[in-house]
Design an enzyme around this catalytic site. Sequence first.
Site, PDB file in Angstrom:
ATOM      1  N   GLY A  12       0.821  -1.211   0.000  1.00  0.00           N
ATOM      2  CA  GLY A  12       0.000   0.000   0.000  1.00  0.00           C
ATOM      3  C   GLY A  12       0.857   1.264   0.000  1.00  0.00           C
ATOM      4  O   GLY A  12       2.091   1.207  -0.089  1.00  0.00           O
ATOM      5  N   ILE A  14       1.553   3.841   2.310  1.00  0.00           N
ATOM      6  CA  ILE A  14       2.546   4.132   3.353  1.00  0.00           C
ATOM      7  C   ILE A  14       3.467   2.922   3.555  1.00  0.00           C
ATOM      8  O   ILE A  14       4.679   3.072   3.761  1.00  0.00           O
ATOM      9  CB  ILE A  14       1.838   4.535   4.672  1.00  0.00           C
ATOM     10  CG1 ILE A  14       0.892   5.719   4.416  1.00  0.00           C
ATOM     11  CG2 ILE A  14       2.863   4.906   5.727  1.00  0.00           C
ATOM     12  CD1 ILE A  14      -0.077   5.997   5.549  1.00  0.00           C
ATOM     13  N   ASN A  34      -3.218  -8.460   0.998  1.00  0.00           N
ATOM     14  CA  ASN A  34      -4.233  -9.181   0.210  1.00  0.00           C
ATOM     15  C   ASN A  34      -4.560  -8.467  -1.105  1.00  0.00           C
ATOM     16  O   ASN A  34      -5.460  -8.887  -1.831  1.00  0.00           O
ATOM     17  CB  ASN A  34      -5.509  -9.411   1.033  1.00  0.00           C
ATOM     18  CG  ASN A  34      -6.270  -8.136   1.336  1.00  0.00           C
ATOM     19  OD1 ASN A  34      -5.875  -7.048   0.909  1.00  0.00           O
ATOM     20  ND2 ASN A  34      -7.366  -8.255   2.069  1.00  0.00           N
ATOM     21  N   ASP A  60      -4.213 -12.677   3.564  1.00  0.00           N
ATOM     22  CA  ASP A  60      -5.054 -11.811   4.395  1.00  0.00           C
ATOM     23  C   ASP A  60      -4.659 -11.938   5.875  1.00  0.00           C
ATOM     24  O   ASP A  60      -4.383 -13.044   6.345  1.00  0.00           O
ATOM     25  CB  ASP A  60      -6.518 -12.234   4.211  1.00  0.00           C
ATOM     26  CG  ASP A  60      -7.477 -11.151   4.628  1.00  0.00           C
ATOM     27  OD1 ASP A  60      -8.158 -10.598   3.752  1.00  0.00           O
ATOM     28  OD2 ASP A  60      -7.539 -10.837   5.844  1.00  0.00           O
ATOM     29  N   SER A 126      -4.249   6.853  13.656  1.00  0.00           N
ATOM     30  CA  SER A 126      -4.595   8.050  12.891  1.00  0.00           C
ATOM     31  C   SER A 126      -4.959   9.180  13.842  1.00  0.00           C
ATOM     32  O   SER A 126      -5.468   8.942  14.950  1.00  0.00           O
ATOM     33  CB  SER A 126      -5.809   7.715  12.014  1.00  0.00           C
ATOM     34  OG  SER A 126      -6.391   8.887  11.517  1.00  0.00           O
ATOM     35  N   THR A 128      -7.398  10.738  13.552  1.00  0.00           N
ATOM     36  CA  THR A 128      -8.856  10.649  13.688  1.00  0.00           C
ATOM     37  C   THR A 128      -9.251  10.204  15.101  1.00  0.00           C
ATOM     38  O   THR A 128     -10.366  10.483  15.540  1.00  0.00           O
ATOM     39  CB  THR A 128      -9.447   9.713  12.601  1.00  0.00           C
ATOM     40  OG1 THR A 128     -10.855   9.864  12.579  1.00  0.00           O
ATOM     41  CG2 THR A 128      -9.140   8.265  12.841  1.00  0.00           C
ATOM     42  N   TYR A 150     -14.650   3.852  10.817  1.00  0.00           N
ATOM     43  CA  TYR A 150     -13.197   3.784  10.559  1.00  0.00           C
ATOM     44  C   TYR A 150     -12.431   4.259  11.792  1.00  0.00           C
ATOM     45  O   TYR A 150     -11.552   3.568  12.305  1.00  0.00           O
ATOM     46  CB  TYR A 150     -12.838   4.638   9.336  1.00  0.00           C
ATOM     47  CG  TYR A 150     -11.356   4.890   9.214  1.00  0.00           C
ATOM     48  CD1 TYR A 150     -10.488   3.858   8.861  1.00  0.00           C
ATOM     49  CD2 TYR A 150     -10.798   6.150   9.485  1.00  0.00           C
ATOM     50  CE1 TYR A 150      -9.111   4.075   8.776  1.00  0.00           C
ATOM     51  CE2 TYR A 150      -9.440   6.375   9.389  1.00  0.00           C
ATOM     52  CZ  TYR A 150      -8.600   5.337   9.036  1.00  0.00           C
ATOM     53  OH  TYR A 150      -7.247   5.556   8.963  1.00  0.00           O
ATOM     54  N   LYS A 154      -9.903   2.245  14.694  1.00  0.00           N
ATOM     55  CA  LYS A 154      -8.553   2.626  15.145  1.00  0.00           C
ATOM     56  C   LYS A 154      -8.515   2.764  16.665  1.00  0.00           C
ATOM     57  O   LYS A 154      -7.574   2.332  17.319  1.00  0.00           O
ATOM     58  CB  LYS A 154      -8.118   3.953  14.500  1.00  0.00           C
ATOM     59  CG  LYS A 154      -7.919   3.878  12.999  1.00  0.00           C
ATOM     60  CD  LYS A 154      -6.716   3.029  12.626  1.00  0.00           C
ATOM     61  CE  LYS A 154      -6.579   2.835  11.144  1.00  0.00           C
ATOM     62  NZ  LYS A 154      -5.613   1.809  10.760  1.00  0.00           N
ATOM     63  N   PHE A 179      -1.032  12.146  10.739  1.00  0.00           N
ATOM     64  CA  PHE A 179      -1.868  13.263  10.333  1.00  0.00           C
ATOM     65  C   PHE A 179      -2.201  13.052   8.845  1.00  0.00           C
ATOM     66  O   PHE A 179      -2.792  12.043   8.520  1.00  0.00           O
ATOM     67  CB  PHE A 179      -1.223  14.587  10.765  1.00  0.00           C
ATOM     68  CG  PHE A 179      -1.510  14.794  12.243  1.00  0.00           C
ATOM     69  CD1 PHE A 179      -0.908  13.951  13.203  1.00  0.00           C
ATOM     70  CD2 PHE A 179      -2.455  15.697  12.677  1.00  0.00           C
ATOM     71  CE1 PHE A 179      -1.241  14.051  14.561  1.00  0.00           C
ATOM     72  CE2 PHE A 179      -2.788  15.816  14.033  1.00  0.00           C
ATOM     73  CZ  PHE A 179      -2.178  14.990  14.966  1.00  0.00           C
ATOM     74  N   ARG A 232      -5.235  21.379   7.542  1.00  0.00           N
ATOM     75  CA  ARG A 232      -4.717  20.062   7.940  1.00  0.00           C
ATOM     76  C   ARG A 232      -3.201  20.067   7.981  1.00  0.00           C
ATOM     77  O   ARG A 232      -2.552  20.861   7.286  1.00  0.00           O
ATOM     78  CB  ARG A 232      -5.138  18.988   6.913  1.00  0.00           C
ATOM     79  CG  ARG A 232      -6.633  18.749   6.801  1.00  0.00           C
ATOM     80  CD  ARG A 232      -7.197  18.083   8.057  1.00  0.00           C
ATOM     81  NE  ARG A 232      -8.617  17.778   7.903  1.00  0.00           N
ATOM     82  CZ  ARG A 232      -9.605  18.649   8.094  1.00  0.00           C
ATOM     83  NH1 ARG A 232      -9.338  19.895   8.446  1.00  0.00           N
ATOM     84  NH2 ARG A 232     -10.867  18.283   7.955  1.00  0.00           N
TER      85      ARG A 232
END
Length: 344
Positions: A12, A14, A34, A60, A126, A128, A150, A154, A179, A232
């Site tokens: 992915g 990151i 996966n 997975d 995150s 978040t 989501y 986390k 961030f 942000r």
Amino acid sequence: MNPTILVTGGTGFIGSHTTVLLQEAGFQVLILDNLSNSDAQVTQAIATITGQSPQFIAGDIRDEALLTRIFAENNIQAVVHFAGLKAVGESVAEPLLYYDNNIHGTNTLLRAMKKAAVKTLLFSSSATVYGEPQALPLTERHPLSSTNPYGHSKLVIEQMLGYVFQSDPQWRICNLRYFNPVGAHPSGLIGESPRGIPNNLMPYIMQVAAGQRPKLQVFGDDYPTPDGTGVRDYIHVMDLAAGHLAALQRLLNPTAQTSVQTPGELLNVNLGTGRGYSVLEMIAAAEKATGRPIPYDICPRRPGDVASCWASTDYATHVLNWRAERGLEQMCADAWRYTQKQQG
Ligand code: NAD
Ligand code: UD1
């Protein structure tokens, strides 16, 4: 068997950049992904950058038998856990998908780690988890909350890790609270390529610059910010990757910070730059870096968005001896190089 770092979600956005830095620092990497949101060809791009292909297993994190086999057949020193779903809107529409993939997936990974007595973990958390900021900059002591599945996933995983650590203080865990990661490797060989319509600002801007979408929608210009648009803390993905390397080195070399009585540790660390940019500032920076106009419409606010969000970086500097070094210009230039290479 060579000591190896298991990187879940390593193909992915990151994970791929972090794999590059881990390999360049001399670590062997085994990626488990996966491919639900990435492409196996990323491993070849990583090999082109570093001169070394990471081991790759398409699988997975919810497959406990596979994980058990991976831990049995490799000398895993630590796990860097990126694998997860990350689209806020999708999580609201399909919450059970997020509880299954993110929470059940992490639980399965932790069970396999426990069985194999591998107790060193970096987790992709995150900003978040701070919910609506009550004060800025956000320090790691800010109260935690969530407003969507989501974010809830986390938060629950951070809490799970807290209880795992409580049950066995030999664990060495670091929750890295990102961030807004943007940018790409300077080679332009790896970067962020969201499937479908991008949810996040920077990939959307890049697609507009590339002529793939006619214009950007700016979600709200009536926030209590200097120009009314959301602010942000954008961080270059290579700085973020360097933060992972610093955290891993700390977890793997505990002698300086810990004693025999407390062999483990559980850290929560912000990875941000400490400064915020508005949507309009991002558009201006992207226009400069790309030399293309970014047309936009001012639209209503996006539900769930906060006005402003940026990190306190003091703790990361103190505990990891790390700080972000790359500025907005480089974030835009590197994202643009990657976008252009993707276009061929
Ligand atoms: P990404 O989607 O590019 O990478 C995640 C990878 O995990 C993908 O390659 C995907 O195929 C894989 N994956 C998903 N579910 C899996 C599963 N069950 N088993 C194995 N592989 C699986 O996302 P990213 O931006 O690189 O994010 C990595 C992590 O960082 C995620 O956990 C995300 O929630 C977190 N995070 C990202 C951001 C951001 O803005 N990008 C911000 C905060 C936190
Ligand atoms: C979003 C998620 C967050 C997640 C992060 C990384 C929400 C509410 N939050 O953060 O939980 O961790 O992505 O995946 O979805 N914007 C526009 N037009 C666009 C896109 C965004 O104006 O087309 C604005 C947003 O209103 C915001 C800023 O750009 O002010 C950044 O948005 P985005 O990149 O989606 O990141 P976050 O909302 O911070």
